[in-house]
Scaffold this motif. Structure first.
Motif, short mmCIF file in Angstrom:
data_model
loop_
_atom_site.label_atom_id
_atom_site.label_comp_id
_atom_site.label_asym_id
_atom_site.label_seq_id
_atom_site.Cartn_x
_atom_site.Cartn_y
_atom_site.Cartn_z
N GLY A 217 -4.04 47.48 10.52
CA GLY A 217 -4.10 47.38 11.97
C GLY A 217 -5.09 46.35 12.48
O GLY A 217 -5.11 46.04 13.68
N LYS A 218 -5.90 45.79 11.60
CA LYS A 218 -6.89 44.81 12.02
C LYS A 218 -6.22 43.52 12.51
O LYS A 218 -6.63 42.95 13.52
CB LYS A 218 -7.82 44.49 10.84
CG LYS A 218 -8.95 43.53 11.17
CD LYS A 218 -9.98 44.18 12.06
CE LYS A 218 -11.17 43.26 12.27
NZ LYS A 218 -12.20 43.87 13.14
N LYS B 217 -4.66 44.05 16.02
CA LYS B 217 -5.67 44.03 17.07
C LYS B 217 -6.22 42.63 17.30
O LYS B 217 -6.51 42.25 18.43
CB LYS B 217 -6.81 44.98 16.70
CG LYS B 217 -6.43 46.45 16.77
CD LYS B 217 -7.63 47.32 16.50
CE LYS B 217 -7.26 48.80 16.63
NZ LYS B 217 -8.42 49.68 16.36
N LYS B 218 -6.33 41.88 16.22
CA LYS B 218 -6.82 40.52 16.34
C LYS B 218 -5.86 39.66 17.15
O LYS B 218 -6.27 38.88 18.01
CB LYS B 218 -7.01 39.94 14.94
CG LYS B 218 -7.68 38.58 14.91
CD LYS B 218 -7.90 38.12 13.49
CE LYS B 218 -8.57 36.75 13.44
NZ LYS B 218 -8.78 36.30 12.04
N GLU C 98 -3.66 40.81 19.37
CA GLU C 98 -3.67 41.29 20.75
C GLU C 98 -4.89 40.75 21.50
O GLU C 98 -4.79 40.35 22.66
CB GLU C 98 -3.68 42.81 20.76
CG GLU C 98 -2.38 43.44 20.28
CD GLU C 98 -2.46 44.95 20.25
OE1 GLU C 98 -3.57 45.49 20.47
OE2 GLU C 98 -1.43 45.60 20.01
N ARG C 99 -6.05 40.76 20.83
CA ARG C 99 -7.26 40.24 21.47
C ARG C 99 -7.15 38.75 21.75
O ARG C 99 -7.57 38.27 22.81
CB ARG C 99 -8.46 40.51 20.58
CG ARG C 99 -9.79 40.10 21.20
CD ARG C 99 -10.98 40.66 20.42
NE ARG C 99 -10.98 40.21 19.05
CZ ARG C 99 -10.71 40.99 18.01
NH1 ARG C 99 -10.39 42.26 18.20
NH2 ARG C 99 -10.75 40.50 16.79
#
Length: 245
Positions: free
Chosen positions: A112-113, A116-117, A119-120
């Motif tokens: 999931g990292k 999220k990266k 998305e950020r």
């Protein structure tokens, strides 16, 4: 003294050369060869590692791109339970017709990292775009406001100049308001007069002064014409503002 005992003789020097260890003579050359050998081994190891990774990737891609055959244990179990290739699973055959896709994780980050990266990053890009658009809009607004202020100042200056000329022609010795005429470089002006001059914004001064010119002298600064009377102004002048012209 004999030649055998003479340490400066040729025999003594030749004997000393023969007794010199070979490790001292060839130490530098051997060291160089050893370094070259180590580099060669490292290069071969990297090439071998890359070739192994390449082969693994090819096998993985081939396995993912090919459909499950009847030799697969799971496929065999589905066939025994009544599954037919191409049909959806489940009692009503409305389920999936293909297995869930496999996404190979090559990095060492946690699950999931990466999502999220991404998305950020997308959020930061969106925020930067909004800030850029806002800054461009603010810049255009400032330019438009500056141009409008310059036009107002130019129209007010022209109105003051015309008003002074027309008032003098009509033997009016003093302006109705101190700012109706162009400011005089006279140090005797009182502070109260200066405060009155700055009490109104430019747009209101221009509106008041142009109205005075139209009513008193039948003059329009945008037409640049002194009309004969009030009816002539009403019939032939487009309006009392710059936008009307």
């Amino acid at each position: 003294m004999s030649d055998e005992d003479d340490y400066m003789s040729d025999k003594f020097l030749q004997g000393s050369e023969k007794s010199t260890p070979t490790s001292l003579i060839y130490r530098h050359a051997d060291k160089r060869k050893l370094e070259i050998m180590k580099k060669k081994i490292e290069i071969e190891a990297k090439l071998k590692e890359n070739s192994i990774k390449h082969i693994e990737e090819e096998k993985r891609e081939a396995g993912l791109s090919s459909a499950i055959t009847s030799s697969n244990k799971g496929f065999e179990m589905l066939m025994k339970m009544g599954y037919k290739p191409g049909q959806g699973i489940g009692k009503t055959e409305s389920g999936r017709t293909e297995p869930i896709g496999l996404e190979v994780k090559l990095g060492r980050q946690g699950l999931g990292k990466e999502v999220k990266k991404k998305e950020r990053k997308a959020k930061d890009n969106s925020l930067n775009d909004k800030l850029d658009n806002k800054s461009v809009t603010n810049f255009r607004d400032r330019i438009a406001q500056r141009r409008a202020e310059q036009l107002l100042k130019a129209d007010l200056y022209k109105s003051q100049k015309v008003c002074q000329q027309l008032d003098v022609q009509n033997k009016i010795e003093e302006p109705r308001e101190t700012w109706f005429w162009l400011p005089q470089d006279d140090e005797s002006d009182s502070e109260s007069e200066k405060e009155d001059d700055d009490s109104l914004p430019i747009d209101e001064k221009l509106e008041i002064l142009t109205k005075y010119l139209r009513e008193k002298h039948f003059y329009c600064i945008w037409c640049g014409v002194a009309f004969q009377n009030e009816d002539d102004v009403r019939d032939n002048c487009p309006g009392s503002t710059r936008n009307d012209h």
